[in-house]
Design a protein around this motif. Structure first.
Motif, mmCIF file in Angstrom:
data_model
loop_
_atom_site.group_PDB
_atom_site.id
_atom_site.type_symbol
_atom_site.label_atom_id
_atom_site.label_comp_id
_atom_site.label_asym_id
_atom_site.label_seq_id
_atom_site.Cartn_x
_atom_site.Cartn_y
_atom_site.Cartn_z
ATOM 1 N N LEU A 90 50.881 16.971 64.384
ATOM 2 C CA LEU A 90 50.611 16.799 65.812
ATOM 3 C C LEU A 90 51.398 17.872 66.550
ATOM 4 O O LEU A 90 52.553 17.696 66.902
ATOM 5 C CB LEU A 90 50.998 15.391 66.265
ATOM 6 C CG LEU A 90 50.291 14.245 65.539
ATOM 7 C CD1 LEU A 90 50.666 12.917 66.166
ATOM 8 C CD2 LEU A 90 48.785 14.433 65.511
ATOM 9 N N ASP A 91 50.738 19.004 66.741
ATOM 10 C CA ASP A 91 51.389 20.214 67.250
ATOM 11 C C ASP A 91 51.256 20.363 68.766
ATOM 12 O O ASP A 91 50.842 21.400 69.267
ATOM 13 C CB ASP A 91 50.857 21.451 66.527
ATOM 14 C CG ASP A 91 49.370 21.693 66.741
ATOM 15 O OD1 ASP A 91 48.568 20.760 66.572
ATOM 16 O OD2 ASP A 91 48.999 22.832 67.081
ATOM 17 N N CYS A 92 51.686 19.355 69.486
ATOM 18 C CA CYS A 92 51.720 19.446 70.952
ATOM 19 C C CYS A 92 52.893 20.312 71.393
ATOM 20 O O CYS A 92 52.989 20.693 72.554
ATOM 21 C CB CYS A 92 51.819 18.058 71.558
ATOM 22 S SG CYS A 92 50.416 17.018 71.088
ATOM 23 N N ALA A 93 53.795 20.593 70.484
ATOM 24 C CA ALA A 93 54.850 21.591 70.634
ATOM 25 C C ALA A 93 54.781 22.442 69.370
ATOM 26 O O ALA A 93 54.075 22.107 68.420
ATOM 27 C CB ALA A 93 56.226 20.933 70.781
ATOM 28 N N LYS A 94 55.519 23.521 69.360
ATOM 29 C CA LYS A 94 55.485 24.449 68.225
ATOM 30 C C LYS A 94 56.009 23.776 66.958
ATOM 31 O O LYS A 94 57.055 23.118 66.973
ATOM 32 C CB LYS A 94 56.325 25.684 68.556
ATOM 33 C CG LYS A 94 56.199 26.808 67.574
ATOM 34 C CD LYS A 94 56.947 28.037 68.089
ATOM 35 C CE LYS A 94 56.800 29.202 67.154
ATOM 36 N NZ LYS A 94 57.561 30.374 67.629
ATOM 37 N N ILE A 95 55.272 23.961 65.869
ATOM 38 C CA ILE A 95 55.693 23.535 64.536
ATOM 39 C C ILE A 95 55.796 24.799 63.696
ATOM 40 O O ILE A 95 54.816 25.533 63.557
ATOM 41 C CB ILE A 95 54.705 22.535 63.913
ATOM 42 C CG1 ILE A 95 54.680 21.227 64.720
ATOM 43 C CG2 ILE A 95 55.066 22.272 62.448
ATOM 44 C CD1 ILE A 95 53.674 20.200 64.229
ATOM 45 N N THR A 96 56.995 25.037 63.154
ATOM 46 C CA THR A 96 57.247 26.255 62.392
ATOM 47 C C THR A 96 57.741 25.896 61.003
ATOM 48 O O THR A 96 58.718 25.153 60.855
ATOM 49 C CB THR A 96 58.313 27.125 63.088
ATOM 50 O OG1 THR A 96 57.900 27.382 64.435
ATOM 51 C CG2 THR A 96 58.511 28.439 62.357
ATOM 52 N N LEU A 97 57.070 26.430 59.983
ATOM 53 C CA LEU A 97 57.502 26.299 58.597
ATOM 54 C C LEU A 97 57.891 27.687 58.117
ATOM 55 O O LEU A 97 57.112 28.634 58.258
ATOM 56 C CB LEU A 97 56.382 25.754 57.711
ATOM 57 C CG LEU A 97 56.147 24.244 57.702
ATOM 58 C CD1 LEU A 97 55.686 23.748 59.051
ATOM 59 C CD2 LEU A 97 55.157 23.869 56.631
ATOM 60 N N GLY A 98 59.086 27.821 57.541
ATOM 61 C CA GLY A 98 59.560 29.103 57.039
ATOM 62 C C GLY A 98 58.870 29.502 55.747
ATOM 63 O O GLY A 98 57.860 28.914 55.345
ATOM 64 N N ASP A 99 59.441 30.468 55.075
ATOM 65 C CA ASP A 99 58.915 30.942 53.792
ATOM 66 C C ASP A 99 59.218 29.938 52.687
ATOM 67 O O ASP A 99 60.252 29.258 52.707
ATOM 68 C CB ASP A 99 59.564 32.280 53.412
ATOM 69 C CG ASP A 99 59.236 33.399 54.384
ATOM 70 O OD1 ASP A 99 58.223 33.302 55.112
ATOM 71 O OD2 ASP A 99 60.007 34.382 54.414
#
Length: 184
Positions: A90-99
């Motif tokens: 639920l990406d109503c805000a930024k979702i960041t997954l690294g390497d």
């Protein structure tokens, strides 16, 4: 005056019934439905859909179907990311997954939330807070990550955990609520 999208991304109360937000969610749904319908072997077609759906991603990203999200455009993946079956973001805000991030089946990343005071909640406006998962993290099956959480690099989150607060780097953490069990 800020738009509902600008308020959403700024972590302010926003109206999810805004026509622009509804159109963005609808566009994302069409894309993830098409993505989920394609056979696994159609890698080039699937990647083309991800280019339209996601905010950005590095090389060697593998997302198993089914995959679900609200907007898609607020999701960013690094290199060598694996997302197993039935992931919800639920990406109503930024979702960041690294390497080198691995998500097991049924992982749920919830950047969206509602006011906790009932009289405010029933008025309708919603909130969102970003989620960040550091490089080399692994989230076990059924993990739920709540809004505003950061998980540090090289960290493993045990299956079934509910992550309500930040988890540091280089640990094993598990439980409900998720807590550090072992430093690596």
């Amino acid at each position: 005056m800020p738009t509902e999208l600008e308020k959403m991304l700024a972590g302010e109360l926003y109206n999810a019934g805004d026509p622009d937000l509804i159109a963005r969610r609808s566009a994302a749904r069409k894309l993830f439905v098409a993505y989920n319908a394609l056979p696994y072997e159609n890698a080039d077609e699937k990647k083309a859909i991800l280019r339209k759906l996601l905010g950005g991603f590095g090389n060697n990203v593998d997302i198993q179907s089914p995959f679900y999200c609200d907007y898609g455009e607020n999701i960013y993946f690094g290199e060598n990311v694996f997302v197993n079956f039935n992931c919800i973001m639920l990406d109503c805000a930024k979702i960041t997954l690294g390497d080198n991030v691995f998500l097991a089946p049924n992982v749920q990343l919830y950047a969206a939330y509602h006011p906790i005071i009932a009289s405010e909640r029933i008025k309708g406006p919603e909130l969102a807070a970003p989620i960040t998962i550091g490089n080399n993290a692994w989230l076990g099956g059924g993990v739920i990550v709540c809004p505003g959480v950061t998980i540090g690099e090289n960290t493993t989150i045990g299956a079934g955990s509910v992550v309500t607060k930040d988890i540091p780097a280089n640990v094993v953490a598990a439980g409900n609520p998720c807590r550090v069990i072992k430093h690596l």
